[in-house]
Design a protein around this motif. Sequence first.
Motif: not given
Length: 396
Positions: A259-262, A278-280, A313-315
Amino acid sequence: MKYEPGVRADANKAFPADLDGIDEVERSVRRRRFIIAAVLLVLGAAIAFFAYTKYVQDALGAGDDDSQLPVVTVVAPGRVTVEGTIGATGTLAARREMPVGVVGEGGRVVSVPVEAGEWVRAGQVLASIDRSVQSQQVQSAAAQVDVSRADAQLAQANLDRALQLVERGFVSKADIDRLTATRDVAAARVRVSQAQLAELRARNARLNILAPAAGLLLERNVEPGAVVSPGSGALFRIARGGEMELLANVGESELSQLSVGVAAEVVPVGSDKTFTGQVWQLAPTIDPMDRQGTARIALSYAEQLRPGGFANATIRSGTVVAPVLPESAILSDDDGSFVYIVGEDNKVERRPIEVGAVRAEGIVVQDGLVGTERVILRAGGFLNPGETIKPVFEEG
């Protein structure tokens, strides 16, 4: 020499008695040998009988004695709560890349006062184009404005004098109307010439290639002396504000977990430094060829973040509750990842699974196991489905 007949006769009588003794000894030896051979034969037969009996007993009891089955260590993984992470790779890029080209009529470049890698401010001159001809045009237009103003002033003076004479009857009303129209035309010509001058000045101003916003200059694709035009393409590329991003390629199923913001941690290839972002934005579409989508991870400017480079990347995708198995329990082949579990009657069964993140405690199994199964911990590569084993739970 004289022979004594009596003696010879006595000797002949003694030989039969000696031969009888020899035969008796020989028969006794033969009897002992026969007895020993018979005993050995009976003993061998007894040993063979007992060995055969043991073999039959083992063969008949093999189905009931599980001591002959292979002993295999198993584990029931259960379900644990782990922080979900998704690994991805991708390409670094400017988050907002601005291509800058020729917006005017173009011409010969006379100077390029910036270099790639420099920070530029909004409105800064990136390149200047020769304007010698355009400057003369501006001067001509400025002179035309002066001519138009002089004509307008003359027309206004003629009208003023006519208005003073009309009361005395020397000038008719029609003359007044004609002079008024001449005055208005002259005034309009002034405005036209002024507009033409302003247009030329604006065109000349566009001969300078300016930075549309502040940022990091990524590319400089022009040198002094080059002739450029609106069709020359992008001469400069600017990362607005120096902001970067990672275009991370994520699988279709993993993309649905984000999700956006993680938060995400990014490590460029060739560097051991970790950058936090962060994922935008998440891609609204999936590539039909590789079934992957793009997760755009926003990053602040850093010298090690070079657009075009690769990074890992590690999300973080939140916490998940799932079984965790050691690497030794997970096998794979052309059909994917799988484990061997112990089914009914202690028979080996193959179970396909979907693996997730690799944690310090093991590999997360996202799908395929409930957690209560008896999973073969080691030596799965030496077993076959349907084989009967003796499972032993791992101690500790």
